[in-house]
Design an enzyme around this catalytic site. Structure first.
Site, short mmCIF file in Angstrom:
data_model
loop_
_atom_site.label_atom_id
_atom_site.label_comp_id
_atom_site.label_asym_id
_atom_site.label_seq_id
_atom_site.Cartn_x
_atom_site.Cartn_y
_atom_site.Cartn_z
N ARG A 16 -37.90 43.78 -28.67
CA ARG A 16 -37.07 42.01 -28.49
C ARG A 16 -36.82 41.60 -29.43
O ARG A 16 -37.16 40.49 -29.79
CB ARG A 16 -37.41 41.41 -27.06
CG ARG A 16 -37.72 41.83 -25.85
CD ARG A 16 -37.96 41.41 -25.02
NE ARG A 16 -38.85 41.89 -23.86
CZ ARG A 16 -39.33 41.62 -22.91
NH1 ARG A 16 -39.99 40.20 -22.94
NH2 ARG A 16 -39.87 42.10 -22.11
N HIS A 57 -33.64 39.05 -21.53
CA HIS A 57 -34.26 39.81 -21.08
C HIS A 57 -34.69 40.17 -19.38
O HIS A 57 -33.81 40.84 -18.71
CB HIS A 57 -35.85 40.46 -21.65
CG HIS A 57 -36.62 41.58 -20.76
ND1 HIS A 57 -36.98 40.27 -19.41
CD2 HIS A 57 -36.97 42.60 -20.87
CE1 HIS A 57 -37.82 41.82 -18.77
NE2 HIS A 57 -37.43 42.66 -19.67
O1 G3P Z 1 -36.79 49.40 -24.10
C1 G3P Z 1 -38.24 49.71 -23.69
C2 G3P Z 1 -38.71 48.33 -22.87
O2 G3P Z 1 -38.01 47.08 -23.55
C3 G3P Z 1 -38.73 48.39 -21.00
O3 G3P Z 1 -38.80 47.03 -20.72
O4 G3P Z 1 -38.65 45.15 -19.24
O5 G3P Z 1 -40.04 45.34 -21.72
O6 G3P Z 1 -36.44 45.74 -20.95
P1 G3P Z 1 -38.62 46.24 -20.65
MG MG Z 2 -35.90 46.08 -23.26
#
Ligand code: G3P
Ligand code: MG
Length: 247
Positions: A16, A57
């Site tokens: 992110r 997210h």
């Molecule tokens: O793409 C890897 C990771 O970002 C997946 O989980 O929930 O952090 O988006 P999350």
């Molecule tokens: Mg992710």
């Protein structure tokens, strides 16, 4: 099919942006990643009420902005009016949820590779993937590839059909028993799992079938070193500054 994306993919990918240091999925977070020397970032995309792809997210804006409620029930104008920085620190007051276009412009200007995770609200998987994939060609430079991942296989099937020239990442927590069939079904080029479920054996098995192996979210350099020694191709981390000295 081979993808030039993987020739350039570094072993450390900022999660992110650099979300341990700046509000996740904001331009400030991407800038922080660059400051640390990161060459690739993972970002999440979903659509607004008026079907505009935005980088976020959670399916709700509540945790990471001064607003509340589902992204899918807000227009882009309403989303852009939110403060996506103050929840993290007053230093970041005024950061906005970026549009997909804004994030990709930033990536082009700064020569950053992008792993775009399609993060739909449940029930809105196909419309989300269709809109994101329809918009992407006009937002990318000629020959620019991005790695498109998702936990949702319907999203991956849409991406594989609409954007066959971009690598597809099969995202999961743990390697499922029928992983090979499922990776083949969505034309995946890479496998991404939670790092706690990566083993020397399953890394070898997946890679021996020709797939890249990525792990998230690795924030301890000792874990990263072990995983890279076992052969993972990249670690996705909130703290790229901790990992870059390893490579
Ligand atoms: O793409 C890897 C990771 O970002 C997946 O989980 O929930 O952090 O988006 P999350
Ligand atoms: Mg992710």
């Amino acid at each position: 099919m081979t993808f030039s994306f993987f020739d350039a993919m570094p072993p450390v990918i900022g999660h992110r942006g650099a979300c341990g240091h700046a509000p996740e999925n904001t331009i400030a977070s991407f800038q922080k990643a660059i400051k640390f020397g990161v060459r690739a970032i993972e970002i999440d995309v979903m659509v607004s009420k008026d079907n505009q792809p935005v980088i976020c997210h959670d399916t709700s804006v509540t945790r990471c902005t001064d607003g509340n409620g589902p992204v899918l029930l807000k227009t882009l104008d309403e989303i852009r009016a939110l403060d996506a920085g103050s929840w993290f620190s007053e230093t970041y007051k005024g950061q906005q949820i970026p549009t997909l276009a804004e994030a990709l412009d930033f990536s082009k200007i700064n020569n950053l590779l992008v792993n775009l995770e399609i993060k739909p609200t449940h029930g809105w998987q196909v419309p989300t993937a269709e809109k994101v994939c329809a918009d992407l060609p006009a937002l990318l430079s000629d020959n620019q590839q991005i790695l498109i991942s998702s936990f949702n296989e319907d999203c991956l099937a849409v991406a594989s059909k609409l954007l066959p020239n971009h690598p597809i990442g099969f995202l999961t927590d743990i390697l499922p028993p029928d992983w090979l069939r499922r990776l083949k079904a969505v034309n995946a080029a890479s496998f991404h799992c939670h790092h706690t479920f990566a083993t020397a054996e399953n890394i070898k098995a997946v890679k021996s079938e020709g797939y890249k192996y990525l792990v998230y979210t690795v924030n301890d350099p000792d874990d990263a070193k072990r995983l890279l020694d076992w052969g993972v191709d990249a670690v996705i981390t909130d703290y790229p500054d901790r990992m870059l000295p390893l490579i």
